[in-house]
Design an enzyme around this catalytic site. Structure first.
Site, PDB file in Angstrom:
ATOM      1  N   ASP A  87      53.073 -89.625 -49.232  1.00 21.65           N
ATOM      2  CA  ASP A  87      54.303 -90.403 -49.439  1.00 21.65           C
ATOM      3  C   ASP A  87      55.429 -89.504 -49.944  1.00 21.65           C
ATOM      4  O   ASP A  87      56.146 -89.843 -50.881  1.00 21.65           O
ATOM      5  CB  ASP A  87      54.037 -91.558 -50.418  1.00 21.65           C
ATOM      6  CG  ASP A  87      55.170 -92.586 -50.439  1.00 21.65           C
ATOM      7  OD1 ASP A  87      56.082 -92.479 -49.583  1.00 21.65           O
ATOM      8  OD2 ASP A  87      55.149 -93.480 -51.306  1.00 21.65           O
ATOM      9  N   ARG A  91      62.643 -90.324 -52.855  1.00 19.50           N
ATOM     10  CA  ARG A  91      62.354 -91.288 -53.930  1.00 19.50           C
ATOM     11  C   ARG A  91      61.160 -90.864 -54.780  1.00 19.50           C
ATOM     12  O   ARG A  91      60.983 -91.351 -55.887  1.00 19.50           O
ATOM     13  CB  ARG A  91      62.090 -92.680 -53.332  1.00 19.50           C
ATOM     14  CG  ARG A  91      60.865 -92.719 -52.453  1.00 19.50           C
ATOM     15  CD  ARG A  91      60.569 -94.073 -51.813  1.00 19.50           C
ATOM     16  NE  ARG A  91      59.506 -93.878 -50.823  1.00 19.50           N
ATOM     17  CZ  ARG A  91      59.718 -93.585 -49.557  1.00 19.50           C
ATOM     18  NH1 ARG A  91      60.951 -93.500 -49.104  1.00 19.50           N
ATOM     19  NH2 ARG A  91      58.702 -93.376 -48.729  1.00 19.50           N
ATOM     20  N   ASN A  92      60.332 -89.960 -54.250  1.00 16.85           N
ATOM     21  CA  ASN A  92      59.172 -89.485 -54.992  1.00 16.85           C
ATOM     22  C   ASN A  92      59.389 -88.069 -55.529  1.00 16.85           C
ATOM     23  O   ASN A  92      58.432 -87.315 -55.738  1.00 16.85           O
ATOM     24  CB  ASN A  92      57.909 -89.542 -54.127  1.00 16.85           C
ATOM     25  CG  ASN A  92      57.204 -90.885 -54.250  1.00 16.85           C
ATOM     26  OD1 ASN A  92      57.246 -91.509 -55.303  1.00 16.85           O
ATOM     27  ND2 ASN A  92      56.577 -91.332 -53.183  1.00 16.85           N
ATOM     28  N   ASP A 105      54.425 -88.635 -57.666  1.00 17.45           N
ATOM     29  CA  ASP A 105      53.872 -89.697 -56.828  1.00 17.45           C
ATOM     30  C   ASP A 105      54.131 -90.985 -57.585  1.00 17.45           C
ATOM     31  O   ASP A 105      53.280 -91.496 -58.293  1.00 17.45           O
ATOM     32  CB  ASP A 105      52.379 -89.471 -56.591  1.00 17.45           C
ATOM     33  CG  ASP A 105      51.817 -90.415 -55.530  1.00 17.45           C
ATOM     34  OD1 ASP A 105      52.610 -91.129 -54.904  1.00 17.45           O
ATOM     35  OD2 ASP A 105      50.602 -90.435 -55.333  1.00 17.45           O
TER      36      ASP A 105
END
Length: 229
Positions: A87, A91-92, A105
């Protein structure tokens, strides 16, 4: 190995370390992370876009490439440790006031950015617009699928936090990618940098660059940018 277990034993300047974990019987586990004073990278980029209207020099292309190098370095470390992120996205990542970027994460991403996750009928919210074709179709994840997501993250950097494939129905993403379509080159993004993104989106995972190659390529591009400043 996925990052839920992996981050506990990992140490890299471009990974946000987990400093403490608190587990009490009957309670949800709590994780303590270092404070990064400019916070979430996606929100930071979007703030830069707002500021850019009044101050075009708010964030330079060289700064953005430097952020990309840091993310690639962190992902190269994960790849060497055979940890798959699954992912990777702006945004991470988190950032401080010295523009130091660290990958994390963030379990809150699904709550903070619900529009970045979609359920394709299997009761699992997934970051469809960041996923490689083999991940979408066959649920196959590898360092090569992380490279695909890195290409999308690099696109996020160069667009100051825009959403990729915003006009594509999530249910149509697999067919769209299979037909060879990709997100367009961002405005003011040099051809050389877009070529790096495009390499990350090769349909065959074996044809995508390794993270260490990306670090080298972006470092050379960053140095070339510096030569013209």
């Amino acid at each position: 190995v996925d990052t839920t277990e992996g981050f506990l034993s990992l140490s890299s300047r471009n990974l946000l370390p987990i400093t403490h974990v608190c587990i009490e019987e009957g309670e949800k586990p709590m994780v303590l992370l270092p404070y990064m004073n400019w916070g979430n990278l996606k929100l930071f980029l979007r703030q830069c876009k707002l500021v850019e209207a009044n101050n075009p020099q708010a964030i330079s292309q060289q700064d953005l490439v430097h952020m990309a190098i840091q993310i690639a370095c962190g992902m190269s470390y994960l790849a060497r440790r055979e940890v798959i992120h699954k992912d990777l996205a702006a945004r991470n990542c988190v950032i401080d006031d010295a523009l130091q970027v660290k990958i994390t994460d963030n379990a809150l991403s699904r709550d903070l950015f619900p529009m970045d996750y979609h359920c394709l009928g299997d009761n699992e919210n997934r970051p469809v617009r960041w996923m490689a074709l083999e991940s979408l179709v066959n649920n196959e994840f590898s360092s090569a699928s992380d490279v695909w997501a890195f290409g999308v993250t690099l696109w996020e950097l160069m667009t100051l936090g825009q959403t990729p494939y915003v006009d594509i129905d999530p249910f149509e993403m697999a067919a769209y990618l299979k037909d060879g379509y990709r997100i367009a080159q961002p405005i003011n993004c040099p051809d050389e940098l877009f070529a790096v993104m495009a390499c990350c989106w090769a349909l065959d995972p074996e044809e995508r660059p390794k993270f260490q190659q990306l670090v080298q390529c972006l470092t050379e591009f960053h140095a070339a940018l510096g030569a013209y400043v």
